[in-house]
Scaffold this motif. Structure first.
Motif, PDB file in Angstrom:
ATOM      1  N   MET A  38      -7.781  10.744  -4.022  1.00 37.28           N
ATOM      2  CA  MET A  38      -7.266   9.979  -2.886  1.00 37.28           C
ATOM      3  C   MET A  38      -7.467   8.483  -3.118  1.00 37.28           C
ATOM      4  SD  MET A  38      -8.340  10.230   1.143  1.00 37.28           S
ATOM      5  CE  MET A  38      -7.493   9.233   2.383  1.00 37.28           C
ATOM      6  N   TYR A  39      -8.652   8.116  -3.630  1.00 36.01           N
ATOM      7  CA  TYR A  39      -8.907   6.702  -3.914  1.00 36.01           C
ATOM      8  C   TYR A  39      -7.963   6.181  -4.987  1.00 36.01           C
ATOM      9  CZ  TYR A  39     -11.028   2.577  -5.968  1.00 36.01           C
ATOM     10  OH  TYR A  39     -11.214   1.329  -6.479  1.00 36.01           O
ATOM     11  N   ALA A  40      -7.738   6.974  -6.034  1.00 34.41           N
ATOM     12  CA  ALA A  40      -6.832   6.550  -7.107  1.00 34.41           C
ATOM     13  C   ALA A  40      -5.418   6.322  -6.566  1.00 34.41           C
ATOM     14  CB  ALA A  40      -6.815   7.596  -8.222  1.00 34.41           C
ATOM     15  N   TYR A  41      -5.008   7.167  -5.638  1.00 37.30           N
ATOM     16  CA  TYR A  41      -3.671   7.025  -5.056  1.00 37.30           C
ATOM     17  C   TYR A  41      -3.569   5.766  -4.206  1.00 37.30           C
ATOM     18  CZ  TYR A  41       0.634   8.230  -2.592  1.00 37.30           C
ATOM     19  OH  TYR A  41       1.911   8.205  -2.085  1.00 37.30           O
ATOM     20  N   LEU A  42      -4.588   5.530  -3.361  1.00 45.09           N
ATOM     21  CA  LEU A  42      -4.547   4.386  -2.454  1.00 45.09           C
ATOM     22  C   LEU A  42      -4.722   3.062  -3.185  1.00 45.09           C
ATOM     23  CD1 LEU A  42      -6.655   5.750   0.552  1.00 45.09           C
ATOM     24  CD2 LEU A  42      -4.170   5.481   0.436  1.00 45.09           C
ATOM     25  N   SER A  43      -5.468   3.077  -4.282  1.00 48.74           N
ATOM     26  CA  SER A  43      -5.742   1.830  -4.999  1.00 48.74           C
ATOM     27  C   SER A  43      -4.735   1.542  -6.101  1.00 48.74           C
ATOM     28  CB  SER A  43      -7.151   1.878  -5.615  1.00 48.74           C
ATOM     29  OG  SER A  43      -7.261   2.933  -6.556  1.00 48.74           O
ATOM     30  N   ALA A  44      -3.807   2.471  -6.344  1.00 49.75           N
ATOM     31  CA  ALA A  44      -2.811   2.265  -7.409  1.00 49.75           C
ATOM     32  C   ALA A  44      -1.865   1.134  -7.020  1.00 49.75           C
ATOM     33  CB  ALA A  44      -2.029   3.546  -7.657  1.00 49.75           C
ATOM     34  N   PRO A  45      -1.564   0.233  -7.954  1.00 52.00           N
ATOM     35  CA  PRO A  45      -0.635  -0.857  -7.641  1.00 52.00           C
ATOM     36  C   PRO A  45       0.769  -0.324  -7.421  1.00 52.00           C
ATOM     37  CG  PRO A  45      -1.140  -0.835  -9.986  1.00 52.00           C
ATOM     38  CD  PRO A  45      -2.051   0.175  -9.342  1.00 52.00           C
ATOM     39  N   VAL A  46       1.446  -0.933  -6.457  1.00 46.52           N
ATOM     40  CA  VAL A  46       2.825  -0.549  -6.148  1.00 46.52           C
ATOM     41  C   VAL A  46       3.721  -1.734  -6.437  1.00 46.52           C
ATOM     42  CG1 VAL A  46       4.392   0.276  -4.364  1.00 46.52           C
ATOM     43  CG2 VAL A  46       2.004   1.013  -4.351  1.00 46.52           C
ATOM     44  N   ALA A  65     -12.295  -1.293   0.458  1.00 48.83           N
ATOM     45  CA  ALA A  65     -11.095  -2.000   0.908  1.00 48.83           C
ATOM     46  C   ALA A  65      -9.830  -1.170   0.683  1.00 48.83           C
ATOM     47  CB  ALA A  65     -10.979  -3.341   0.186  1.00 48.83           C
ATOM     48  N   ALA A  66      -9.849  -0.291  -0.305  1.00 50.94           N
ATOM     49  CA  ALA A  66      -8.678   0.543  -0.570  1.00 50.94           C
ATOM     50  C   ALA A  66      -8.391   1.502   0.577  1.00 50.94           C
ATOM     51  CB  ALA A  66      -8.874   1.330  -1.865  1.00 50.94           C
ATOM     52  N   PHE A  67      -9.396   1.804   1.400  1.00 51.32           N
ATOM     53  CA  PHE A  67      -9.241   2.741   2.511  1.00 51.32           C
ATOM     54  C   PHE A  67      -8.971   2.032   3.832  1.00 51.32           C
ATOM     55  CE2 PHE A  67     -11.725   4.996  -0.649  1.00 51.32           C
ATOM     56  CZ  PHE A  67     -11.168   6.268  -0.640  1.00 51.32           C
ATOM     57  N   ARG A  75       0.836  -1.192   0.000  1.00 44.48           N
ATOM     58  CA  ARG A  75       0.000   0.000   0.000  1.00 44.48           C
ATOM     59  C   ARG A  75       0.878   1.252   0.000  1.00 44.48           C
ATOM     60  NH1 ARG A  75      -5.085   1.338   1.614  1.00 44.48           N
ATOM     61  NH2 ARG A  75      -5.522  -0.795   2.279  1.00 44.48           N
ATOM     62  N   GLN A  76       0.487   2.221  -0.804  1.00 48.37           N
ATOM     63  CA  GLN A  76       1.215   3.479  -0.816  1.00 48.37           C
ATOM     64  C   GLN A  76       0.888   4.278   0.442  1.00 48.37           C
ATOM     65  OE1 GLN A  76       2.082   5.409  -4.643  1.00 48.37           O
ATOM     66  NE2 GLN A  76       0.157   4.548  -5.335  1.00 48.37           N
ATOM     67  N   GLU A  77       1.881   4.943   0.975  1.00 42.98           N
ATOM     68  CA  GLU A  77       1.686   5.748   2.167  1.00 42.98           C
ATOM     69  C   GLU A  77       1.046   7.081   1.783  1.00 42.98           C
ATOM     70  OE1 GLU A  77       1.699   6.647   6.187  1.00 42.98           O
ATOM     71  OE2 GLU A  77       2.117   4.750   5.149  1.00 42.98           O
TER      72      GLU A  77
END
Length: 328
Positions: A298-306, A219-221, A2-4
């Motif tokens: 914010m959702y796009a950032y949290l759900s982006a694959p790392v 779930a992304a949050f 997960r991205q910080e």
């Protein structure tokens, strides 16, 4: 992985989304205005259906309360049809405006006609209705528990006070109970807000199941509720400004009506009310677009694959090897 999500990330997302909204402010105002028009017309229709016949009979000189009551009852029967129409159009309209906000967040320049696109396809129409119902149902599931507890405690307190004959003493306890209920709703509303990110998945694929879409979006949050709360709290100043300007306009209009007699006072009041409506529409449209595009960001950032660590080229040395990779 997960991205910080840091405070700096929040500021960058909000800055980028605010710029997009400002660059498309005319479109944001136009689409919000068009979004409200159908509901305003249906509310007007509901008012006319409910009270129009009664007012017409009263103006014609009818004083029979039974006849007036029957006219009101007939109007109540038709109100259900108007409410059904509101429910029917709210889903597709919301899908249209969410698709507009999502396009803004992604750096595009969507047209105002995006609002009505779901009405051109039965699949999109049905997707909007299902999504709206799903979000309402999920919200009710989270709300029902605390609301039942609140109502039981409130009724118990009122009954106990009535039995003791000290109804006046219960007001302080009820105030505390109301505050506790409000506090309990805060995490619930944050949780319900995470489900709203499901609009992103439905906008991208209207054939997607709405229950799965809202669950996956929420779930992304996971583990980010505190940061989402701070994120939403960062917009409070804008809402205070909006309400402050509206109340200021209303106060100036009331003062003009009281201090300036005659038609001039009425003109001041009408002008102030028009100004309040304009502020509500203009600033409200900006704020709605600003909040939703930032939330989608914010959702796009949290759900982006790392990328996992093993996917990153290794430039160091394994234990037991030299810096050039040769055994030590």
């Amino acid at each position: 992985m997960r991205q910080e999500f840091t405070a700096q990330t929040r500021k960058e997302i909000k800055k980028a989304c605010k710029g997009q909204v400002m660059n498309n402010l005319g479109r944001c105002i136009g689409i919000n205005f068009l979004y409200m028009v159908p509901f305003a017309l249906l509310f007007l229709l509901m008012y006319l259906v409910l009270f129009g016949r009664v007012l017409a009979m009263a103006m014609a000189g009818y004083t029979d309360t039974y006849m007036l009551g029957m006219a009101l009852a007939r109007g109540m029967n038709t109100v259900w049809l108007v409410l059904f129409l509101m429910i029917l159009i709210s889903g597709p309209l919301t899908l249209g405006i969410m698709r507009f906000y999502l396009a803004l967040q992604r750096g595009e320049e969507p047209g105002v006609s995006t609002l009505f696109k779901p009405f051109t396809s039965l699949r999109e129409l049905w997707a909007g209705i299902k999504m709206k119902f799903c979000l309402t149902f999920r919200s009710a599931l989270w709300m029902i528990g605390p609301t039942i507890v609140y109502m039981i405690l409130a009724v118990s307190l009122a009954f106990s006070a009535a039995m003791r004959g000290s109804v006046g003493n219960v007001s302080g306890v009820m105030t505390v109970l109301n505050i506790l209920y409000f506090i309990a709703l805060i995490p619930i509303q944050i949780k319900v807000m995470t489900y709203s990110a499901g609009w992103v998945l439905v906008c991208d694929d209207e054939t997607r199941g709405v229950w799965d879409a809202t669950r996956e979006a929420s779930a992304a949050f996971k583990g980010q509720f505190g940061k989402l709360f701070v994120f939403l709290l960062s917009f409070v100043g804008w809402y205070i400004l909006l309400m402050g300007v509206i109340y200021l306009c209303g106060g100036l209009g009331a003062a003009g009506l009281v201090l300036v007699k005659g038609s001039m006072g009425i003109a001041i009041m009408v002008t102030a009310l028009i100004a309040a409506v304009c502020v509500a529409v203009l600033l409200g449209a900006f704020l709605d677009a600003y909040v939703m595009t930032s939330f989608f960001g914010m959702y796009a950032y949290l759900s982006a694959p790392v990328a996992a660590p093993q996917d990153t080229p290794f430039t160091g040395s394994w234990p037991g090897q030299g810096g050039d990779g040769t055994p030590q």
